[in-house]
Write an enzyme that holds these catalytic residues in place. Sequence first.
Site, PDB file in Angstrom:
ATOM      1  N   HIS A   1      -8.468  12.689  33.568  1.00 18.15           N
ATOM      2  CA  HIS A   1      -8.902  13.115  32.236  1.00 18.15           C
ATOM      3  C   HIS A   1     -10.062  14.107  32.220  1.00 18.15           C
ATOM      4  O   HIS A   1     -10.774  14.232  31.221  1.00 18.15           O
ATOM      5  CB  HIS A   1      -9.256  11.888  31.373  1.00 18.15           C
ATOM      6  N   CYS A  34     -12.929   9.178  25.914  1.00 14.94           N
ATOM      7  CA  CYS A  34     -12.528   9.173  27.323  1.00 14.94           C
ATOM      8  C   CYS A  34     -13.027  10.346  28.159  1.00 14.94           C
ATOM      9  O   CYS A  34     -13.734  10.153  29.152  1.00 14.94           O
ATOM     10  CB  CYS A  34     -11.014   9.096  27.420  1.00 14.94           C
ATOM     11  N   HIS A  66      -6.321   0.642  27.530  1.00 11.36           N
ATOM     12  CA  HIS A  66      -6.091   1.682  26.516  1.00 11.36           C
ATOM     13  C   HIS A  66      -4.684   1.515  25.936  1.00 11.36           C
ATOM     14  O   HIS A  66      -3.730   1.272  26.667  1.00 11.36           O
ATOM     15  CB  HIS A  66      -6.228   3.053  27.176  1.00 11.36           C
ATOM     16  N   LYS A 126      -6.472   7.074  35.836  1.00  7.74           N
ATOM     17  CA  LYS A 126      -6.540   8.169  34.874  1.00  7.74           C
ATOM     18  C   LYS A 126      -7.721   9.093  35.175  1.00  7.74           C
ATOM     19  O   LYS A 126      -8.857   8.661  35.230  1.00  7.74           O
ATOM     20  CB  LYS A 126      -6.683   7.612  33.448  1.00  7.74           C
ATOM     21  N   ASP A 160     -15.238   2.765  30.119  1.00  6.75           N
ATOM     22  CA  ASP A 160     -15.564   4.150  29.763  1.00  6.75           C
ATOM     23  C   ASP A 160     -16.113   4.290  28.346  1.00  6.75           C
ATOM     24  O   ASP A 160     -16.854   5.226  28.054  1.00  6.75           O
ATOM     25  CB  ASP A 160     -14.358   5.072  29.968  1.00  6.75           C
ATOM     26  N   ASN A 161     -15.739   3.391  27.447  1.00  5.65           N
ATOM     27  CA  ASN A 161     -16.256   3.412  26.071  1.00  5.65           C
ATOM     28  C   ASN A 161     -15.823   2.124  25.387  1.00  5.65           C
ATOM     29  O   ASN A 161     -15.107   1.309  25.967  1.00  5.65           O
ATOM     30  CB  ASN A 161     -15.780   4.645  25.290  1.00  5.65           C
ATOM     31  N   ASP A 205     -10.586   1.085  30.814  1.00  4.03           N
ATOM     32  CA  ASP A 205     -10.401   2.070  29.746  1.00  4.03           C
ATOM     33  C   ASP A 205     -10.379   1.364  28.392  1.00  4.03           C
ATOM     34  O   ASP A 205      -9.460   0.593  28.099  1.00  4.03           O
ATOM     35  CB  ASP A 205      -9.082   2.819  29.960  1.00  4.03           C
ATOM     36  N   ASP A 206     -11.401   1.594  27.571  1.00  5.89           N
ATOM     37  CA  ASP A 206     -11.510   1.017  26.220  1.00  5.89           C
ATOM     38  C   ASP A 206     -11.782  -0.487  26.222  1.00  5.89           C
ATOM     39  O   ASP A 206     -11.548  -1.161  25.219  1.00  5.89           O
ATOM     40  CB  ASP A 206     -10.253   1.287  25.381  1.00  5.89           C
ATOM     41  N   SER A 214      -4.639  10.345  28.842  1.00  5.57           N
ATOM     42  CA  SER A 214      -4.430   8.966  28.404  1.00  5.57           C
ATOM     43  C   SER A 214      -2.952   8.603  28.299  1.00  5.57           C
ATOM     44  O   SER A 214      -2.101   9.462  28.041  1.00  5.57           O
ATOM     45  CB  SER A 214      -5.108   8.735  27.049  1.00  5.57           C
ATOM     46  N   LYS A 220     -15.241   2.372  19.756  1.00 10.39           N
ATOM     47  CA  LYS A 220     -14.884   3.693  20.265  1.00 10.39           C
ATOM     48  C   LYS A 220     -14.950   4.745  19.169  1.00 10.39           C
ATOM     49  O   LYS A 220     -14.688   4.464  18.004  1.00 10.39           O
ATOM     50  CB  LYS A 220     -13.468   3.623  20.855  1.00 10.39           C
ATOM     51  N   ARG A 277     -16.152  10.225  31.002  1.00  6.02           N
ATOM     52  CA  ARG A 277     -15.870  10.395  32.428  1.00  6.02           C
ATOM     53  C   ARG A 277     -16.555  11.633  32.995  1.00  6.02           C
ATOM     54  O   ARG A 277     -16.965  11.649  34.167  1.00  6.02           O
ATOM     55  CB  ARG A 277     -14.352  10.473  32.638  1.00  6.02           C
TER      56      ARG A 277
END
Length: 497
Positions: free
Chosen positions: A139, A84, A226, A137, A278-279, A44-45, A162, A299, A88
């Site tokens: 989301h 996010c 994240h 996660k 994810d990003n 994540d991130d 998140s 992001k 996803r």
Amino acid sequence: MRLLHRLATLIIAAGLFCISFRPVIAEQNAASSRVPNIVLILADDLGYADLGCYGARDIRTPNIDRLAKEGTRYTSFCVAQSVCTASRAALMSGCYPHRIGMAGALNHTSKVGIHADELLLPELLHKRGYATACFGKWHLGTKPVFFPTRNGFDQWAGLPYSNDNGPLHPTVRDIPALPFYRNDEVTETDPDQSQFTKRFTRLSIEFVTANKDKPFFLYLPQVMPHVPIFASPEFKGKSKRGLYGDVVEELDAGVGELMRALDDLQLAENTLVIFLSDNGPFLSYGDHAGRAEPFREGKLTTFEGGHRMPFIVRWPSKVPAAQVRNELITALDLLPSLATITGAKLPTLAIDGVDLSPLLLGKEQSQGRDSFAYYSASELHAVRKRNWKLHFPHEYLTVAGPPGVGGKPANFANMKPNSIEQSGIRGIASRHGYRVEKIEQSLFDLLADPGEMKNVAADNAAIVTELSKLGDQFRSELGDSLSQVKGAGLRPAGLSE
């Protein structure tokens, strides 16, 4: 007679050997013909430049680097949006997020989620006979009607949104306690976030162990890195890049534990492992955020720093080892590609992913995706074809002053606590230490200029015309709120009562 007797004895023994050996042969053939297990690990991130195999020198990631050595590493993999929920949604559905109404990032107040009519990757695999689990996660909807257990997963443990969507958010007040779910029930509130990586890794190992005799799909969307970021005591203070590096090194250790479990269970040869983020990095958070070099921004933007992600695929004897490929591939393409590899049936509703299984399996002459649209929510910001990327005029976020330190965003000293209900680009900017700028129409050659710094539109009028027409095609199908075009192919998100 003795010779005949001995010959008869040998024939009988050989027959008994064949009878006893036949089940072993059948078992081996069954194992070799079984559809592959799939392990999909999502950070994540995590930034493009945060892994050793992608150039990091101050973060040690030997286990993920080993995946790259034993598999194929991609340098031109893009997620569908740089935030996010949207990212996803594309990964699970094979659709541009705006097509299915899943833009942005949902929070505890959100009433929308993935529509029941959308057939997601876990549902396709579940119909194919896979055991399925999600640990981390989700989301894609914060109400139980949208949870993983309603979308093809046999079991789930983790967060509905998140980890900053709780009392630990640095700039927003009055957020309820962070819920931790087991399937559809809250089992804890405000759990110890320093244990997330270990916890989800342990659950993953338990799942693959319990399902070692059948095909399984493990989706491991880790919460870290994240913000707010946390490392367990064993990893705290170990990295050369401070706490952020500690967190990534712990993620890497978790990957190593899971891979060792697959080895111990003798499952590695028939398991397709995929690792991605994810990003891009949450750059405003400075020393608590990753890096995206050599790309621009991170992001929440449609520059490459927001969309271009690490992407590693390993499947021994099926995916070439120690290979690096630069063909364009996106998160949209995983669903149709994995459907082909596993023999699953595709959704009947339109998707945007392309079957790139020949590319994933290293087939000669295999090609990547031909074109790609960069959306921010419902705004079409840019399109790509081959190495060319054309930005249309649009506003974007950039860090407001020096990046933040210690878990606070940039410009934190001048912020006033505000409400999470504020929306739009300026609401995001005010909560996370960004300012809003604008880019005019700009053409970039991503091979020569991956940082998107030199606008070469004036020297390439024919390319601008070609990509402008491509943008019109995307607008016709998926819409563009900047141009006030609705789009013919849009479908609604789900709505909870």
